[in-house]
Write a protein that holds these residues in place. Sequence first.
Motif, PDB file in Angstrom:
ATOM      1  N   PRO A 126       0.829  -1.187  -0.110  1.00 20.36           N
ATOM      2  CA  PRO A 126      -0.024  -0.051  -0.056  1.00 20.36           C
ATOM      3  C   PRO A 126       1.007   1.110  -0.040  1.00 20.36           C
ATOM      4  N   GLU A 127       0.248   2.440  -0.393  1.00 20.56           N
ATOM      5  CA  GLU A 127       0.789   3.680  -0.034  1.00 20.56           C
ATOM      6  C   GLU A 127       1.582   3.842   0.985  1.00 20.56           C
ATOM      7  N   PHE A 128       2.955   4.075   1.303  1.00 21.30           N
ATOM      8  CA  PHE A 128       3.438   4.269   2.574  1.00 21.30           C
ATOM      9  C   PHE A 128       3.562   3.029   3.477  1.00 21.30           C
ATOM     10  N   SER A 129       3.119   1.821   2.911  1.00 16.83           N
ATOM     11  CA  SER A 129       2.886   0.677   3.708  1.00 16.83           C
ATOM     12  C   SER A 129       1.788   0.915   4.695  1.00 16.83           C
ATOM     13  N   TYR A 130       0.891   1.757   4.502  1.00 13.43           N
ATOM     14  CA  TYR A 130      -0.238   2.024   5.293  1.00 13.43           C
ATOM     15  C   TYR A 130      -1.484   1.559   4.970  1.00 13.43           C
ATOM     16  N   SER A 131      -1.745   0.252   4.983  1.00 10.65           N
ATOM     17  CA  SER A 131      -3.094  -0.346   4.600  1.00 10.65           C
ATOM     18  C   SER A 131      -3.142  -1.770   4.833  1.00 10.65           C
ATOM     19  N   THR A 132      -4.157  -2.261   4.959  1.00  7.70           N
ATOM     20  CA  THR A 132      -4.219  -3.870   5.173  1.00  7.70           C
ATOM     21  C   THR A 132      -4.649  -4.573   3.727  1.00  7.70           C
ATOM     22  N   GLU A 133      -4.589  -3.546   2.804  1.00  7.43           N
ATOM     23  CA  GLU A 133      -4.725  -3.939   1.374  1.00  7.43           C
ATOM     24  C   GLU A 133      -3.626  -3.524   0.408  1.00  7.43           C
ATOM     25  N   HIS A 387     -10.480 -11.640   2.507  1.00  8.74           N
ATOM     26  CA  HIS A 387     -11.836 -11.271   2.205  1.00  8.74           C
ATOM     27  C   HIS A 387     -11.709 -10.511   0.637  1.00  8.74           C
ATOM     28  N   GLU A 388     -12.824  -9.922   0.259  1.00  8.86           N
ATOM     29  CA  GLU A 388     -12.980  -9.473  -1.148  1.00  8.86           C
ATOM     30  C   GLU A 388     -12.112  -8.093  -1.216  1.00  8.86           C
ATOM     31  N   HIS A 389     -11.707  -7.545  -2.213  1.00 13.98           N
ATOM     32  CA  HIS A 389     -11.009  -6.305  -2.470  1.00 13.98           C
ATOM     33  C   HIS A 389     -11.973  -5.236  -1.783  1.00 13.98           C
ATOM     34  N   GLY A 390     -11.419  -4.256  -1.096  1.00 16.21           N
ATOM     35  CA  GLY A 390     -11.991  -3.002  -0.807  1.00 16.21           C
ATOM     36  C   GLY A 390     -13.189  -3.169   0.260  1.00 16.21           C
ATOM     37  N   ALA A 391     -13.020  -4.198   0.816  1.00 15.86           N
ATOM     38  CA  ALA A 391     -14.303  -4.428   1.963  1.00 15.86           C
ATOM     39  C   ALA A 391     -14.208  -3.436   3.007  1.00 15.86           C
ATOM     40  N   THR A 392     -15.044  -2.649   3.182  1.00 15.11           N
ATOM     41  CA  THR A 392     -15.000  -1.867   4.563  1.00 15.11           C
ATOM     42  C   THR A 392     -15.790  -2.158   5.746  1.00 15.11           C
ATOM     43  N   GLU A 393     -16.482  -3.451   5.653  1.00 15.88           N
ATOM     44  CA  GLU A 393     -16.783  -3.912   7.303  1.00 15.88           C
ATOM     45  C   GLU A 393     -17.053  -5.414   6.683  1.00 15.88           C
ATOM     46  N   PHE A 394     -17.308  -6.234   7.728  1.00 13.90           N
ATOM     47  CA  PHE A 394     -17.592  -7.613   7.573  1.00 13.90           C
ATOM     48  C   PHE A 394     -18.606  -8.138   8.524  1.00 13.90           C
ATOM     49  N   VAL A 395     -19.354  -9.085   8.345  1.00 14.31           N
ATOM     50  CA  VAL A 395     -20.275  -9.811   9.183  1.00 14.31           C
ATOM     51  C   VAL A 395     -19.389 -11.010   9.809  1.00 14.31           C
ATOM     52  N   ILE A 396     -19.096 -11.124  11.074  1.00 12.45           N
ATOM     53  CA  ILE A 396     -18.388 -12.271  11.578  1.00 12.45           C
ATOM     54  C   ILE A 396     -19.134 -13.014  12.495  1.00 12.45           C
ATOM     55  N   ASP A 397     -19.661 -14.006  12.208  1.00 15.66           N
ATOM     56  CA  ASP A 397     -20.486 -14.892  13.359  1.00 15.66           C
ATOM     57  C   ASP A 397     -21.679 -14.167  13.918  1.00 15.66           C
TER      58      ASP A 397
END
Length: 479
Positions: A126-133, A387-397
Amino acid sequence: MNTDLLHTDATGLAALIRSGEVTSVEVVQAHLDRIAAVNPSINAIVSLNDAALAEAQAADDALAAGEPVGPLHGVPFTVKDSLDTAGVLTQRGSPIFRGRTPEQDATSVARMKAAGGILLAKTNLPEFSYSTESDNLLTGRTNNPWNLERTAGGSSGGESAAIAAGMSPIGLGTDLAISVRGPAAQTGIVALKPTHGRVPMTGVWPRAPRRDWHVGPMARTVRDLALAYGVLNGPDGHDGASVVPAGQDTGVGDAPTRPLRVGWYTDSGLGPVDPEVAATVRAAAQALADQGIEVHEVTIPALLQDNPLALFNLQHVMELKPAMAEATAGHEDEMFTMSTGMLATPDTSTSDYVAAEQGFERIRDGYAEFFSTFDALLLPVLPIPAHEHGATEFVIDGQTVDATHVQTFTVQFNITGMPALSMRFGTSSDGLPIGVQIAANRYAESTVLHVAGLLEGVSPVKDSHPRPLSETQDPGPPG
């Protein structure tokens, strides 16, 4: 293309080269061919070392002349594009640094070369290593070799994808909160975040927040992590956090003289976990118990009081924002989403910053108590598979969480500085890797590597490889 070479680990390749069964030129060429075949779809490699084949020939000539060789002699390796590489582009995932070519190697890169490694290529981030994608305006988005519609993670996502897809046998990443371990779990490889300061950060950007950044090896086998860690650790006289002599270790080593005790959890107050991830952690705990390890399900009381990710978010904003503001000044039109979001984030108040620091201390104390009784901890790496690219939220359990929740189980070992390793031990119902995380007390890397080796030996997925493209496009690794 010699596909056998693509799925021989770095330790094995080094042995083949030393014995004369293959040449370094053959190994490097095989990986260059693989990059040409699959990187257009995966986009993990962002620049090549044009001198790699010449350096491989020099390695072969040195071996033929009987010169002393290092443990990685002639073996290609890749490097995340935030680590400086002399004479090879280091653009940090940003148009602001387009064309930047350092004159010196980062300490970690120099040590890999000194061990005989051949720099093959740089990998996306990611730009400047600052993201989880791993996505940016300069070199685009990296895709997961297991499913091109899924993320390979961040910030060392290009490195994880390159290794998983057979484009590289071993490489270097960096880790601020998740960044070698998360991508490793999402792509099914192994990665080690050593104790803070074990591997100097000299030649890596950004350095802020300095207390949380780590350099770590990424590979396909635990023995490769151990080999690389042995090469990388120790002070360099420049990084003030790197002070422990190389090889000094407080762990159990490869042959413990007493029974090991391992604790495990799938929650401990950190939030929801996908049932398949939880089941994988339980299976790993049982696999250790089956080998005679004393295993107990545990809770870390400090985590019930203080959430590491919430505290980290309060702390690191105030330490990273100045460096990001300085780097982007006058280049606002070349900034990507994460840097603009970071700079727009309100400043943390002094009282909240101090409260976060005190929370960190309570978590450190909590783990000090835990490791006075246990040798290692087993837990999830991520709460979900890739997860899918660009996800902003998840439903987990059944619970909806913000996408930053993916860092919840990893960031605690950045703020405590303890070593932690990610390795695959399961597969989701839709065929994606599921990892487990192993942590130990500070300076106990030998414990982490030993426990990981025990799990690797009984892993239900140790011979599984991704086949992301059609057979006509991608011959794929044997498996």
